[in-house]
Scaffold this active site. Sequence first.
Site, PDB file in Angstrom:
ATOM      1  N   ILE A  63       3.972   0.709   7.816  1.00  0.00           N
ATOM      2  CA  ILE A  63       2.983   1.472   7.056  1.00  0.00           C
ATOM      3  C   ILE A  63       3.161   2.929   7.453  1.00  0.00           C
ATOM      4  O   ILE A  63       3.216   3.248   8.644  1.00  0.00           O
ATOM      5  CB  ILE A  63       1.538   0.973   7.287  1.00  0.00           C
ATOM      6  CG1 ILE A  63       0.557   1.697   6.366  1.00  0.00           C
ATOM      7  CG2 ILE A  63       1.156   1.054   8.748  1.00  0.00           C
ATOM      8  CD1 ILE A  63      -0.835   1.068   6.323  1.00  0.00           C
ATOM      9  N   VAL A  65       2.566   7.247   6.116  1.00  0.00           N
ATOM     10  CA  VAL A  65       2.048   8.273   5.210  1.00  0.00           C
ATOM     11  C   VAL A  65       2.784   9.563   5.532  1.00  0.00           C
ATOM     12  O   VAL A  65       2.945   9.921   6.711  1.00  0.00           O
ATOM     13  CB  VAL A  65       0.518   8.453   5.385  1.00  0.00           C
ATOM     14  CG1 VAL A  65       0.014   9.641   4.581  1.00  0.00           C
ATOM     15  CG2 VAL A  65      -0.220   7.180   5.000  1.00  0.00           C
ATOM     16  N   GLU A  97       2.666  -4.715  15.109  1.00  0.00           N
ATOM     17  CA  GLU A  97       3.129  -4.156  16.374  1.00  0.00           C
ATOM     18  C   GLU A  97       3.104  -2.650  16.235  1.00  0.00           C
ATOM     19  O   GLU A  97       3.376  -2.126  15.153  1.00  0.00           O
ATOM     20  CB  GLU A  97       4.564  -4.593  16.710  1.00  0.00           C
ATOM     21  CG  GLU A  97       4.724  -6.045  17.091  1.00  0.00           C
ATOM     22  CD  GLU A  97       5.076  -6.913  15.891  1.00  0.00           C
ATOM     23  OE1 GLU A  97       4.953  -8.136  15.999  1.00  0.00           O
ATOM     24  OE2 GLU A  97       5.461  -6.370  14.835  1.00  0.00           O
ATOM     25  N   ASN A 102       2.533   5.891  19.965  1.00  0.00           N
ATOM     26  CA  ASN A 102       2.041   6.293  18.647  1.00  0.00           C
ATOM     27  C   ASN A 102       0.503   6.321  18.676  1.00  0.00           C
ATOM     28  O   ASN A 102      -0.168   5.436  18.150  1.00  0.00           O
ATOM     29  CB  ASN A 102       2.566   5.338  17.565  1.00  0.00           C
ATOM     30  CG  ASN A 102       2.307   5.852  16.167  1.00  0.00           C
ATOM     31  OD1 ASN A 102       1.482   6.738  15.951  1.00  0.00           O
ATOM     32  ND2 ASN A 102       2.996   5.268  15.199  1.00  0.00           N
ATOM     33  N   TYR A 109      -5.744   1.882  14.090  1.00  0.00           N
ATOM     34  CA  TYR A 109      -5.859   0.427  14.151  1.00  0.00           C
ATOM     35  C   TYR A 109      -7.083  -0.006  14.961  1.00  0.00           C
ATOM     36  O   TYR A 109      -7.785  -0.943  14.578  1.00  0.00           O
ATOM     37  CB  TYR A 109      -4.594  -0.188  14.734  1.00  0.00           C
ATOM     38  CG  TYR A 109      -3.343   0.120  13.947  1.00  0.00           C
ATOM     39  CD1 TYR A 109      -3.355   0.241  12.559  1.00  0.00           C
ATOM     40  CD2 TYR A 109      -2.128   0.320  14.592  1.00  0.00           C
ATOM     41  CE1 TYR A 109      -2.210   0.539  11.841  1.00  0.00           C
ATOM     42  CE2 TYR A 109      -0.975   0.613  13.882  1.00  0.00           C
ATOM     43  CZ  TYR A 109      -1.020   0.722  12.504  1.00  0.00           C
ATOM     44  OH  TYR A 109       0.119   1.009  11.803  1.00  0.00           O
TER      45      TYR A 109
END
Length: 140
Positions: A63, A65, A97, A102, A109
């Site tokens: 995912i 952006v 994962e 990050n 999350y």
Amino acid sequence: MAENDLDWVVVAEKDLHAFPWTRGNFVDSLAAGYSAWVMRIGDHAVGYAVVLLVMDEAHLLNISVQRAFQGCGLGRRLLDFVADTARQRGAAQLFLEVRPSNLAALGLYEAYGFDVIGRRRAYYPAHDGREDAIVMRKSL
């Protein structure tokens, strides 16, 4: 996401990640029937996601952006779409994962309600060897 999106997706992936997926990774995902989407604002692509759905589980594989659109809620909107779609397709849980380095993704999350359920040692390539992956799960 369709094959004609891959030129843009691969360029975006290379810009966003030190160890990006290759075009082949995306082609293989599409060929295998993974669910994959490109997020657009009007005609402008701004993000993408790839999900593997198996039985009652969904695994968020990628995912992303575009940098210019980060920090304004689009990642959460894309995650909403992924979770809602996975739920509609029968998934009861969503797994992913993420690199411990990050921090922006970890914050998203955690705020979204994912729980840490494990760690995969030396999972990701890194500039100084390998980096662990934090395994997370969210009930849908």
